[in-house]
Design a protein around this motif. Structure first.
Motif, PDB file in Angstrom:
ATOM      1  N   UNK A 149       0.823  -1.211   0.000  1.00 22.64           N
ATOM      2  CA  UNK A 149       0.000   0.000   0.000  1.00 22.64           C
ATOM      3  C   UNK A 149       0.859   1.264   0.000  1.00 22.64           C
ATOM      4  N   UNK A 150       1.996   1.221   0.670  1.00 18.48           N
ATOM      5  CA  UNK A 150       2.862   2.395   0.783  1.00 18.48           C
ATOM      6  C   UNK A 150       3.773   2.579  -0.427  1.00 18.48           C
ATOM      7  N   UNK A 151       4.123   1.469  -1.073  1.00 24.11           N
ATOM      8  CA  UNK A 151       5.057   1.529  -2.195  1.00 24.11           C
ATOM      9  C   UNK A 151       4.419   2.238  -3.372  1.00 24.11           C
ATOM     10  N   UNK A 152       5.240   2.970  -4.079  1.00 21.17           N
ATOM     11  CA  UNK A 152       4.740   3.656  -5.268  1.00 21.17           C
ATOM     12  C   UNK A 152       5.614   3.308  -6.458  1.00 21.17           C
ATOM     13  N   UNK A 153       4.968   2.818  -7.497  1.00 16.76           N
ATOM     14  CA  UNK A 153       5.635   2.641  -8.783  1.00 16.76           C
ATOM     15  C   UNK A 153       4.951   3.598  -9.746  1.00 16.76           C
ATOM     16  N   UNK A 154       5.734   4.285 -10.526  1.00 18.03           N
ATOM     17  CA  UNK A 154       5.170   5.220 -11.491  1.00 18.03           C
ATOM     18  C   UNK A 154       4.501   4.482 -12.643  1.00 18.03           C
ATOM     19  N   UNK A 155       4.949   3.256 -12.867  1.00 20.22           N
ATOM     20  CA  UNK A 155       4.375   2.409 -13.901  1.00 20.22           C
ATOM     21  C   UNK A 155       4.624   0.962 -13.519  1.00 20.22           C
ATOM     22  N   UNK A 156       3.610   0.132 -13.720  1.00 17.46           N
ATOM     23  CA  UNK A 156       3.753  -1.309 -13.526  1.00 17.46           C
ATOM     24  C   UNK A 156       3.483  -1.958 -14.880  1.00 17.46           C
ATOM     25  N   UNK A 157       4.395  -2.802 -15.319  1.00 17.64           N
ATOM     26  CA  UNK A 157       4.218  -3.553 -16.549  1.00 17.64           C
ATOM     27  C   UNK A 157       3.789  -4.968 -16.169  1.00 17.64           C
ATOM     28  N   UNK A 158       2.570  -5.327 -16.526  1.00 17.18           N
ATOM     29  CA  UNK A 158       2.016  -6.656 -16.234  1.00 17.18           C
ATOM     30  C   UNK A 158       2.247  -7.530 -17.454  1.00 17.18           C
ATOM     31  N   UNK A 159       3.106  -8.538 -17.303  1.00 17.63           N
ATOM     32  CA  UNK A 159       3.470  -9.386 -18.432  1.00 17.63           C
ATOM     33  C   UNK A 159       2.494 -10.548 -18.568  1.00 17.63           C
TER      34      UNK A 159
END
Length: 177
Positions: free
Chosen positions: A105-115
């Motif tokens: 919940x705290x982590x932030x990714x600017x983009x997640x690529x779902x393979x």
């Protein structure tokens, strides 16, 4: 610093794509710590092992971020994320430790690529569920939608995956200005 995570079921090309993206953007990447851990301690694991893997993944991400900063790069890549640990833990043990859920919940990714699972399964002694890849993909997809994550689905052969990923990353870099 822009953080991009690659996530998804086993044998979907996360490591290969992470390496290629890091090379393409001349930056760092955090390798999947689970592989290092399981190669050292063996493929049998407990919930405590998954927690150790989660801690190791967080350390690998922090190290990759420091490397990107030292390189003067605005972005780095993470070959897997704690969502993988969450889904793995819930499938194997029926639940996930609270601290991992809180960290997600705290982590932030600017983009997640779902393979996607449209690459052939590659046998590996550390991989467990060739017959559940589509089911796991739907779990990742649903969870990312629920979290309102900025994510893009990546599919096709390796060259097409790299092209798709670069398109989304270039958009991210442009938006970040």
């Amino acid at each position: 610093m822009l953080r991009v995570a690659l996530t998804g079921p086993e044998s979907t090309g996360k490591t290969t794509l992470s390496r290629h993206l890091a090379a393409h953007y001349n930056t760092s990447w955090a390798p999947e710590y689970a592989r290092t851990y399981l190669e050292q301690y063996g493929p049998k694991y407990t919930l405590e092992d998954l927690e150790a893997i989660a801690h190791g993944q967080l350390r690998a991400e922090a190290e990759a971020e420091i490397q990107a900063i030292q390189m003067g790069r605005p972005i780095f890549f993470c070959d897997t994320d704690l969502l993988v640990i969450k889904i793995w833990s819930e499938h194997t043990f029926g639940h996930c430790p609270d601290w991992i859920l809180e960290q997600i919940e705290q982590q932030h990714y600017d983009l997640v690529l779902l393979l996607n699972v449209d690459l052939p399964w590659e046998p590996d002694p550390l991989r467990e569920h060739p017959h559940l890849r589509q089911q796991f993909f739907r779990l990742y997809q649903h969870t990312l939608q629920e979290q309102l994550s900025h994510f893009a689905e990546i599919s096709g052969p390796p060259a097409q995956r790299l092209e798709q990923a670069c398109y989304h990353i270039d958009e991210l870099l442009t938006q970040a200005g």
